[in-house]
Design a protein around this motif. Structure first.
Motif, PDB file in Angstrom:
ATOM      1  N   ILE A 123     -10.148  -2.936   7.702  1.00 28.15           N
ATOM      2  CA  ILE A 123      -8.803  -3.279   7.259  1.00 28.15           C
ATOM      3  C   ILE A 123      -7.779  -2.190   7.568  1.00 28.15           C
ATOM      4  O   ILE A 123      -6.591  -2.497   7.714  1.00 28.15           O
ATOM      5  N   MET A 124      -8.205  -0.938   7.683  1.00 31.24           N
ATOM      6  CA  MET A 124      -7.249   0.134   7.967  1.00 31.24           C
ATOM      7  C   MET A 124      -7.967   1.273   8.675  1.00 31.24           C
ATOM      8  O   MET A 124      -9.139   1.528   8.425  1.00 31.24           O
ATOM      9  N   PHE A 125      -7.241   1.970   9.559  1.00 32.00           N
ATOM     10  CA  PHE A 125      -7.737   3.229  10.081  1.00 32.00           C
ATOM     11  C   PHE A 125      -6.567   4.205  10.155  1.00 32.00           C
ATOM     12  O   PHE A 125      -5.410   3.792  10.298  1.00 32.00           O
ATOM     13  N   ILE A 126      -6.874   5.475  10.043  1.00 33.49           N
ATOM     14  CA  ILE A 126      -5.836   6.496  10.031  1.00 33.49           C
ATOM     15  C   ILE A 126      -6.375   7.751  10.670  1.00 33.49           C
ATOM     16  O   ILE A 126      -7.548   8.095  10.495  1.00 33.49           O
ATOM     17  N   TYR A 127      -5.514   8.427  11.443  1.00 37.53           N
ATOM     18  CA  TYR A 127      -5.925   9.647  12.124  1.00 37.53           C
ATOM     19  C   TYR A 127      -5.112  10.866  11.701  1.00 37.53           C
ATOM     20  O   TYR A 127      -5.602  11.990  11.750  1.00 37.53           O
ATOM     21  N   ALA A 135      -3.942  -1.021  -6.824  1.00 40.38           N
ATOM     22  CA  ALA A 135      -5.304  -0.482  -6.877  1.00 40.38           C
ATOM     23  C   ALA A 135      -5.360   0.751  -5.987  1.00 40.38           C
ATOM     24  O   ALA A 135      -4.869   0.733  -4.860  1.00 40.38           O
ATOM     25  N   SER A 136      -5.942   1.816  -6.507  1.00 41.99           N
ATOM     26  CA  SER A 136      -6.035   3.070  -5.767  1.00 41.99           C
ATOM     27  C   SER A 136      -7.501   3.448  -5.594  1.00 41.99           C
ATOM     28  O   SER A 136      -8.217   3.654  -6.567  1.00 41.99           O
ATOM     29  N   LEU A 147      -6.905   4.647  -0.275  1.00 41.82           N
ATOM     30  CA  LEU A 147      -6.391   3.324   0.079  1.00 41.82           C
ATOM     31  C   LEU A 147      -5.674   2.767  -1.138  1.00 41.82           C
ATOM     32  O   LEU A 147      -6.256   2.701  -2.224  1.00 41.82           O
ATOM     33  N   LEU A 148      -4.415   2.397  -0.944  1.00 40.88           N
ATOM     34  CA  LEU A 148      -3.650   1.750  -1.996  1.00 40.88           C
ATOM     35  C   LEU A 148      -3.483   0.284  -1.641  1.00 40.88           C
ATOM     36  O   LEU A 148      -3.157  -0.049  -0.498  1.00 40.88           O
ATOM     37  N   ILE A 149      -3.712  -0.572  -2.622  1.00 42.93           N
ATOM     38  CA  ILE A 149      -3.501  -2.007  -2.435  1.00 42.93           C
ATOM     39  C   ILE A 149      -2.424  -2.421  -3.429  1.00 42.93           C
ATOM     40  O   ILE A 149      -2.634  -2.372  -4.646  1.00 42.93           O
ATOM     41  N   ARG A 184       0.191  -5.100   2.499  1.00 44.71           N
ATOM     42  CA  ARG A 184       0.006  -4.617   1.134  1.00 44.71           C
ATOM     43  C   ARG A 184      -0.879  -3.366   1.059  1.00 44.71           C
ATOM     44  O   ARG A 184      -1.065  -2.802  -0.020  1.00 44.71           O
ATOM     45  N   PHE A 185      -1.414  -2.961   2.202  1.00 39.71           N
ATOM     46  CA  PHE A 185      -2.333  -1.824   2.233  1.00 39.71           C
ATOM     47  C   PHE A 185      -1.631  -0.557   2.744  1.00 39.71           C
ATOM     48  O   PHE A 185      -0.852  -0.610   3.697  1.00 39.71           O
TER      49      PHE A 185
END
Lengths: 111, 114
Positions: A47-51, A19-20, A74-76, A60-61
């Motif tokens: 569920i996720m953070f990014i800088y 899933a995208s 976000l890719l699952i 899986r993320f």
């Protein structure tokens, strides 16, 4: 233009597929980006953070950030029915020192 | 016990009534936030507070007021409730690095104004 935009969906994928989910933001000075998962009637869960530009993987993320194009995704992988939820993108805008949320994308994983 | 507790969980009230939603946290965070969520509109910020003496309006503060009684408590009031304030309300907290590590949300209050 909204500060944080997401396709409302629903995005339907079969079980086991990738899933995208995509998100664009307007403030080029934004520094931090978050993905929250929210089940119906429940509170958002980080569920996720990014800088930094590039990919960040956690199980899986995978979160992907491209600051030049002002989008975060976000890719699952190996999607499961339990991944069916609304996914909220949140961005820390350069001004204001607080998070702004997109309206969310509904994901449905069909078994 | 939950780190961020909201009360009540559900509330039905009549138009024109005053209602208070309460939020308390045990995370020791300085910053607290009130959001409302409507279908298709995502989370919209009502008020936020970076410490006890700092209260700020968010994007949709009209018709709402807040009180930061202590570091751990942040209440939201609707002075005279109206039907379009029917929504799911969330309290959230963060430390001073919250914009880098995200927010922690309470379980929400579902408010219906009839």
């Amino acid at each position: 233009q909204k500060e944080v935009e997401q396709n409302s969906g629903p995005l339907s994928v079969p079980e086991g597929a990738i899933a995208s989910l995509n998100c664009t933001y307007s403030d080029r000075g934004s520094q931090s980006f978050f993905w929250y998962r929210q089940y119906s009637g429940k509170s958002p869960e980080l569920i996720m953070f990014i800088y930094s530009n590039g990919d960040k993987e956690d199980g899986r993320f995978t979160a992907q950030l491209n600051k030049a194009s002002q989008y975060v995704s976000l890719l699952i992988r190996d999607s499961q029915p339990s991944d069916s939820a609304t996914y909220l993108c949140a961005v820390n805008l350069e001004y204001g020192n607080k998070l702004v949320f997109g309206a969310g994308t509904i994901l449905r994983v069909k078994s | 016990d939950a780190d961020v507790t909201q009360t009540p969980r559900n509330r039905i009230t009549k138009t024109g009534k005053r209602i208070m939603l309460e939020c308390s946290q045990t995370k020791g965070h300085d910053r607290m936030y009130w959001y409302r969520q409507d279908p298709g509109l995502g989370l919209r910020l009502i008020y936020y507070s970076f410490d006890v003496k700092d209260i700020n309006k968010g994007e949709i503060s009209d018709g709402y007021s807040v009180s930061r009684q202590a570091q751990a408590k942040f209440s939201l009031s609707l002075e005279s409730a109206i039907p379009n304030q029917t929504a799911l309300y969330f309290c959230a907290t963060s430390d001073s690095s919250g914009t880098y590590y995200g927010y922690t949300f309470g379980s929400g209050t579902r408010l219906t104004v009839v």
